[in-house]
Design a protein around this motif. Structure first.
Motif, mmCIF file in Angstrom:
data_model
loop_
_atom_site.group_PDB
_atom_site.id
_atom_site.type_symbol
_atom_site.label_atom_id
_atom_site.label_comp_id
_atom_site.label_asym_id
_atom_site.label_seq_id
_atom_site.Cartn_x
_atom_site.Cartn_y
_atom_site.Cartn_z
ATOM 1 N N LEU A 121 5.711 8.537 -5.077
ATOM 2 C CA LEU A 121 6.535 7.541 -4.403
ATOM 3 C C LEU A 121 7.631 7.046 -5.335
ATOM 4 O O LEU A 121 7.396 6.885 -6.535
ATOM 5 N N ALA A 122 8.820 6.789 -4.800
ATOM 6 C CA ALA A 122 9.890 6.145 -5.568
ATOM 7 C C ALA A 122 9.706 4.637 -5.457
ATOM 8 O O ALA A 122 9.622 4.101 -4.350
ATOM 9 N N ILE B 247 5.857 -9.395 0.241
ATOM 10 C CA ILE B 247 4.741 -9.803 1.090
ATOM 11 C C ILE B 247 3.980 -8.577 1.594
ATOM 12 O O ILE B 247 2.746 -8.544 1.603
ATOM 13 N N ALA B 248 4.728 -7.549 2.007
ATOM 14 C CA ALA B 248 4.091 -6.329 2.513
ATOM 15 C C ALA B 248 3.231 -5.681 1.447
ATOM 16 O O ALA B 248 2.104 -5.238 1.713
ATOM 17 N N ASN B 249 3.736 -5.631 0.224
ATOM 18 C CA ASN B 249 2.968 -5.028 -0.858
ATOM 19 C C ASN B 249 1.723 -5.852 -1.171
ATOM 20 O O ASN B 249 0.640 -5.305 -1.386
ATOM 21 N N GLY B 250 1.862 -7.179 -1.188
ATOM 22 C CA GLY B 250 0.702 -8.030 -1.434
ATOM 23 C C GLY B 250 -0.327 -7.914 -0.321
ATOM 24 O O GLY B 250 -1.536 -7.834 -0.574
ATOM 25 N N PHE B 251 0.129 -7.876 0.930
ATOM 26 C CA PHE B 251 -0.752 -7.723 2.091
ATOM 27 C C PHE B 251 -1.508 -6.399 2.010
ATOM 28 O O PHE B 251 -2.709 -6.335 2.276
ATOM 29 N N ALA B 252 -0.792 -5.344 1.643
ATOM 30 C CA ALA B 252 -1.413 -4.018 1.555
ATOM 31 C C ALA B 252 -2.526 -3.986 0.522
ATOM 32 O O ALA B 252 -3.577 -3.373 0.724
ATOM 33 N N LYS B 253 -2.309 -4.662 -0.584
ATOM 34 C CA LYS B 253 -3.305 -4.643 -1.653
ATOM 35 C C LYS B 253 -4.495 -5.534 -1.328
ATOM 36 O O LYS B 253 -5.650 -5.144 -1.520
ATOM 37 N N VAL C 276 4.472 0.278 -1.570
ATOM 38 C CA VAL C 276 3.817 1.019 -0.484
ATOM 39 C C VAL C 276 4.739 1.246 0.712
ATOM 40 O O VAL C 276 4.380 1.946 1.640
ATOM 41 N N SER C 277 5.948 0.664 0.689
ATOM 42 C CA SER C 277 6.794 0.708 1.881
ATOM 43 C C SER C 277 8.009 1.617 1.740
ATOM 44 O O SER C 277 8.753 1.805 2.697
ATOM 45 N N MET D 81 5.206 3.675 6.888
ATOM 46 C CA MET D 81 4.978 4.164 5.528
ATOM 47 C C MET D 81 3.716 3.560 4.932
ATOM 48 O O MET D 81 2.980 4.224 4.199
ATOM 49 N N LEU D 82 3.441 2.305 5.255
ATOM 50 C CA LEU D 82 2.196 1.681 4.820
ATOM 51 C C LEU D 82 1.007 2.341 5.512
ATOM 52 O O LEU D 82 -0.040 2.562 4.897
ATOM 53 N N GLU D 83 1.165 2.692 6.788
ATOM 54 C CA GLU D 83 0.104 3.410 7.491
ATOM 55 C C GLU D 83 -0.250 4.698 6.757
ATOM 56 O O GLU D 83 -1.429 5.019 6.572
#
Length: 194
Positions: free
Chosen positions: A68-69, A91-97, A108-109, A140-142
């Motif tokens: 991933l870049a 927020i998306a990265n924190g939520f994913a983790k 992750v996005s 992409m998170l999926e």
């Protein structure tokens, strides 16, 4: 960039979102993709720097399935971006983790990725040739969630994301994207049990 290479353009009559675009592309590749192939995906707005592909291929030579870049790695960064877009990405990265179990990854996005053919074939065998169910930017998170469930080896390389290089306006809608991320939380058990 495509000199000497066959070029196929896939289109939808209307904009169905990035998830459907990626799904159509993966499904198109499913009949010809081999384990030894490499598939690069990137934003179509000129913000993905194709010069990074050489570094990503080097990393893939170390045995990783996906590279991933990452603008959040040391050496990366985000410049000229609206504050709300940067905040949503954090927020998306924190939520994913914290809630989706995607630990160990910094970004992750990002759409800019390099996939080993064998990794995509494994995903297709498990989740269908299109791989992705989500239609929005949460797609992409999926994919990361599904790669984590399959215990794939994923690495990252730093990237400077300069949004001033963007051609056209961003299609991402804030509330729709937030709803999409929350929808992934509801689907995670089904994907892990697939």
């Amino acid at each position: 960039l495509t000199d000497g290479l066959p070029l196929t353009i896939l289109t939808h009559e209307t904009n169905l979102g990035p998830g459907r675009a990626f799904s159509s592309a993966f499904e198109h590749l499913s009949n010809t993709l081999t384990d030894e192939d490499w598939v690069a995906t990137m934003e179509g707005d000129n913000t993905s720097r194709h010069e990074l592909l050489a570094q990503m291929l080097t990393r893939s030579g170390e045995g990783y399935d996906v590279v991933l870049a990452s603008p959040y790695m040391y050496g990366g960064g985000i410049t000229n971006a609206p504050t709300h877009r940067v905040l949503l990405s954090h927020i998306a990265n924190g939520f994913a983790k914290e809630f989706l179990g995607c630990h160990g990854l910094i970004t992750v996005s990002s759409f800019f990725r390099l996939y080993r053919g064998s990794a995509l074939r494994t995903l297709m065998n498990r989740y269908g040739s299109g791989i992705i169910e989500s239609s929005g930017f949460e797609c992409m998170l999926e994919m990361v969630m599904k790669m984590v469930h399959l215990k794939m080896a994923v690495s990252e390389v730093p990237m400077v994301l300069d949004t001033s290089a963007r051609v056209g306006k961003s299609k991402m809608k804030l509330l729709r994207t937030i709803r999409g991320y929350l929808g992934l939380y509801r689907k995670r058990r089904r994907w892990s049990a697939a």
